[in-house]
Design a protein around this motif. Structure first.
Motif, PDB file in Angstrom:
ATOM      1  N   LYS A 167     -68.558 -56.277   1.015  1.00 26.70           N
ATOM      2  CA  LYS A 167     -68.115 -57.308   0.079  1.00 26.70           C
ATOM      3  C   LYS A 167     -68.977 -57.322  -1.171  1.00 26.70           C
ATOM      4  N   TYR A 168     -70.276 -57.194  -0.967  1.00 22.06           N
ATOM      5  CA  TYR A 168     -71.226 -57.156  -2.079  1.00 22.06           C
ATOM      6  C   TYR A 168     -70.903 -56.015  -3.032  1.00 22.06           C
ATOM      7  N   TYR A 169     -70.598 -54.840  -2.478  1.00 25.40           N
ATOM      8  CA  TYR A 169     -70.273 -53.684  -3.317  1.00 25.40           C
ATOM      9  C   TYR A 169     -68.994 -53.899  -4.121  1.00 25.40           C
ATOM     10  N   GLU A 170     -68.096 -54.751  -3.633  1.00 22.39           N
ATOM     11  CA  GLU A 170     -66.863 -55.028  -4.379  1.00 22.39           C
ATOM     12  C   GLU A 170     -67.158 -55.662  -5.740  1.00 22.39           C
ATOM     13  N   ALA A 171     -68.311 -56.301  -5.859  1.00 25.12           N
ATOM     14  CA  ALA A 171     -68.660 -56.970  -7.116  1.00 25.12           C
ATOM     15  C   ALA A 171     -69.171 -55.996  -8.170  1.00 25.12           C
ATOM     16  N   PHE A 172     -69.519 -54.785  -7.760  1.00 25.41           N
ATOM     17  CA  PHE A 172     -70.119 -53.844  -8.710  1.00 25.41           C
ATOM     18  C   PHE A 172     -69.202 -53.582  -9.905  1.00 25.41           C
ATOM     19  N   ASP A 173     -67.905 -53.436  -9.651  1.00 23.19           N
ATOM     20  CA  ASP A 173     -66.985 -53.135 -10.741  1.00 23.19           C
ATOM     21  C   ASP A 173     -66.793 -54.323 -11.682  1.00 23.19           C
ATOM     22  N   TYR A 174     -67.173 -55.527 -11.244  1.00 26.65           N
ATOM     23  CA  TYR A 174     -67.126 -56.694 -12.123  1.00 26.65           C
ATOM     24  C   TYR A 174     -68.406 -56.850 -12.927  1.00 26.65           C
ATOM     25  N   ILE A 175     -69.486 -56.222 -12.455  1.00 27.84           N
ATOM     26  CA  ILE A 175     -70.781 -56.337 -13.127  1.00 27.84           C
ATOM     27  C   ILE A 175     -70.991 -55.209 -14.134  1.00 27.84           C
ATOM     28  N   ILE A 176     -70.533 -54.020 -13.780  1.00 30.35           N
ATOM     29  CA  ILE A 176     -70.761 -52.843 -14.622  1.00 30.35           C
ATOM     30  C   ILE A 176     -69.677 -52.737 -15.695  1.00 30.35           C
ATOM     31  N   ASN A 177     -70.106 -52.522 -16.917  1.00 29.16           N
ATOM     32  CA  ASN A 177     -69.176 -52.451 -18.050  1.00 29.16           C
ATOM     33  C   ASN A 177     -69.081 -51.032 -18.596  1.00 29.16           C
ATOM     34  N   ASP A 178     -68.647 -50.109 -17.753  1.00 29.88           N
ATOM     35  CA  ASP A 178     -68.508 -48.720 -18.188  1.00 29.88           C
ATOM     36  C   ASP A 178     -67.426 -48.052 -17.352  1.00 29.88           C
ATOM     37  N   PRO A 179     -66.357 -47.543 -17.971  1.00 26.94           N
ATOM     38  CA  PRO A 179     -65.239 -46.951 -17.213  1.00 26.94           C
ATOM     39  C   PRO A 179     -65.630 -45.719 -16.407  1.00 26.94           C
ATOM     40  N   TYR A 180     -66.719 -45.045 -16.767  1.00 26.06           N
ATOM     41  CA  TYR A 180     -67.136 -43.859 -15.998  1.00 26.06           C
ATOM     42  C   TYR A 180     -67.724 -44.270 -14.652  1.00 26.06           C
ATOM     43  N   PHE A 181     -68.358 -45.448 -14.620  1.00 23.88           N
ATOM     44  CA  PHE A 181     -69.055 -45.890 -13.407  1.00 23.88           C
ATOM     45  C   PHE A 181     -68.174 -46.853 -12.601  1.00 23.88           C
ATOM     46  N   ILE A 182     -67.123 -46.321 -12.023  1.00 19.53           N
ATOM     47  CA  ILE A 182     -66.258 -47.086 -11.148  1.00 19.53           C
ATOM     48  C   ILE A 182     -66.731 -46.890  -9.710  1.00 19.53           C
ATOM     49  N   PHE A 183     -66.916 -47.996  -8.977  1.00 12.79           N
ATOM     50  CA  PHE A 183     -67.473 -47.899  -7.629  1.00 12.79           C
ATOM     51  C   PHE A 183     -66.442 -47.440  -6.592  1.00 12.79           C
ATOM     52  N   PRO A 190     -71.383 -35.866   0.585  1.00 14.25           N
ATOM     53  CA  PRO A 190     -71.886 -36.168  -0.758  1.00 14.25           C
ATOM     54  C   PRO A 190     -71.296 -37.455  -1.314  1.00 14.25           C
ATOM     55  N   PRO A 191     -72.002 -38.095  -2.260  1.00 14.98           N
ATOM     56  CA  PRO A 191     -71.399 -39.223  -2.973  1.00 14.98           C
ATOM     57  C   PRO A 191     -70.228 -38.702  -3.802  1.00 14.98           C
ATOM     58  N   LEU A 192     -69.152 -39.459  -3.837  1.00 18.38           N
ATOM     59  CA  LEU A 192     -67.953 -38.978  -4.527  1.00 18.38           C
ATOM     60  C   LEU A 192     -67.845 -39.464  -5.967  1.00 18.38           C
ATOM     61  N   ASN A 193     -68.769 -40.318  -6.387  1.00 15.01           N
ATOM     62  CA  ASN A 193     -68.786 -40.709  -7.801  1.00 15.01           C
ATOM     63  C   ASN A 193     -70.210 -41.060  -8.223  1.00 15.01           C
ATOM     64  N   ALA A 194     -70.376 -41.363  -9.503  1.00 17.92           N
ATOM     65  CA  ALA A 194     -71.714 -41.557 -10.057  1.00 17.92           C
ATOM     66  C   ALA A 194     -72.426 -42.764  -9.475  1.00 17.92           C
ATOM     67  N   ILE A 195     -71.688 -43.874  -9.273  1.00 18.80           N
ATOM     68  CA  ILE A 195     -72.322 -45.075  -8.711  1.00 18.80           C
ATOM     69  C   ILE A 195     -72.878 -44.800  -7.317  1.00 18.80           C
ATOM     70  N   ASN A 196     -72.101 -44.122  -6.487  1.00 16.93           N
ATOM     71  CA  ASN A 196     -72.572 -43.797  -5.144  1.00 16.93           C
ATOM     72  C   ASN A 196     -73.761 -42.850  -5.184  1.00 16.93           C
ATOM     73  N   PHE A 254     -77.680 -51.497 -12.460  1.00 14.63           N
ATOM     74  CA  PHE A 254     -76.917 -52.284 -13.424  1.00 14.63           C
ATOM     75  C   PHE A 254     -77.570 -52.237 -14.808  1.00 14.63           C
ATOM     76  N   THR A 255     -78.890 -52.331 -14.834  1.00 18.09           N
ATOM     77  CA  THR A 255     -79.611 -52.317 -16.109  1.00 18.09           C
ATOM     78  C   THR A 255     -79.442 -50.975 -16.822  1.00 18.09           C
ATOM     79  N   LEU A 256     -79.633 -49.881 -16.098  1.00 11.43           N
ATOM     80  CA  LEU A 256     -79.564 -48.554 -16.711  1.00 11.43           C
ATOM     81  C   LEU A 256     -78.172 -48.246 -17.244  1.00 11.43           C
ATOM     82  N   ILE A 257     -77.156 -48.704 -16.538  1.00  9.27           N
ATOM     83  CA  ILE A 257     -75.781 -48.425 -16.977  1.00  9.27           C
ATOM     84  C   ILE A 257     -75.371 -49.346 -18.117  1.00  9.27           C
TER      85      ILE A 257
END
Length: 335
Positions: A167-183, A190-196, A254-257
């Protein structure tokens, strides 16, 4: 406080008399032995038996990562702080189902509390307040159910903690403001995207940081309470890292992105997934090391302490709990 050394280049770590140095084809750099607590090795680095004997004598832990940034293992010197009484009490709290569950629940409540604090911080700064609030409400409902788990159901406790984290991870896409970093969802090895990729790499650094701090206490890293002890790995560091991952790793992500410090150029497609490249790992490590050195006001001590010191203090609290001196209360960030 002693420093952590991070090595990304290829070379050789050697001992010369009572000092150490790292040598590459271009140069030789001496290492301040008395001021070094641990060494993280990301490059292809050769070491000798003489070198390992010396770092063991100087109580320096080595942590190895492979070409892809995956944690490989540690050279964990023979413990210099030994207490048979502490080890017996630690094992007792693992074997006794009720005592183990009591500690496991406290660790999980600490972890969930930190996740809620992170969400609260970003909810107040987000355009998606309602969505984040709903997620927080769902996590609160899961947290309320945690206390009902019976003492012999550690797996059930971990499963519910896992649901809270999902549930906590579901909030990541509401916190991060960058279309490349979709959770999307949590994926590993392997991780399948940059956030992972960031979560996996950051968590592995957090686990090893806690492991290095355990080495400076009387506790045995092989005996955890939430994570089951087995023949293959340390487990106490995994327990304690649950409390610090949200504030150490996730908030840094979150800060770095959101500040555009990490971008698409810091990632590469490898092993059928997405991984941080070397520049990305260097940037993440540099910023995480700054965070570990930064200080916060400790409300009980009445003074400022570093995040790394907070980890050590958490271990001391666990030690006092198993010795029957004081009930353990997990650390709770206030911001």
């Amino acid at each position: 406080m002693k420093k952590t050394l991070y090595i990304f280049n290829n070379g050789i770590l050697k001992r010369k008399d009572n000092s150490l140095y790292f040598e590459t084809e271009e140069k030789r750099k001496y290492i301040p032995v008395e001021d070094t607590s641990d060494i993280y090795i990301f490059g292809e680095v050769d070491v000798s038996k003489k070198f390992l004997e010396f770092v063991s004598q100087k109580e320096i832990c080595l942590h190895y990562f492979n070409h892809y940034g995956y944690y490989v293992g540690a050279f964990y010197p023979r413990e210099h702080l030994n207490s048979g009484h502490v080890i017996v009490k630690q094992a007792e709290h693992y074997i006794d189902g009720e005592k183990r569950m009591a500690l496991a629940k406290l660790i999980v409540s600490g972890s969930v509390g930190q996740m809620m604090q992170v969400l609260k911080y970003y909810r107040n700064r987000s355009e998606n307040k309602e969505e984040i609030y709903k997620i927080m409400n769902d996590i609160s409902n899961i947290a309320a159910e945690l206390q009902k788990v019976d003492f012999h159901q550690i797996d059930e406790l971990m499963a519910r903690e896992g649901h809270a984290r999902e549930k906590y991870y579901e909030a990541f896409d509401y916190i991060i403001n960058d279309p490349y970093f979709i959770f999307e969802k949590r994926t590993r090895r392997p991780p399948l995207n940059a956030i992972n990729a960031l979560i996996s790499f950051g968590n592995s650094i957090c686990y090893t940081t806690v492991l290095s701090e355990i080495y400076k206490t009387y506790l045995d890293p092989r005996i955890g309470f939430l994570h089951t002890s087995n023949f293959r790995r340390f487990s106490l560091n995994l327990d304690v890292a649950e409390i610090f991952k949200p504030i150490m790793v996730d908030r840094l992500i979150f800060t770095l992105i959101n500040r555009k410090m990490l971008t698409k150029k810091h990632f590469v497609k490898e092993m059928n997934g997405i991984l941080l490249n070397e520049d990305g790992r260097k940037l993440f490590i540099t910023e995480l090391d700054k965070r570990l050195k930064s200080t916060v006001n400790h409300r009980h001590l009445g003074k400022s302490v570093s995040y790394r010191r907070l980890i050590r203090l958490e271990l001391y609290k666990l030690q006092k709990h198993i010795l029957g001196e004081k009930q353990y209360e997990p650390y709770q960030s206030l911001w």
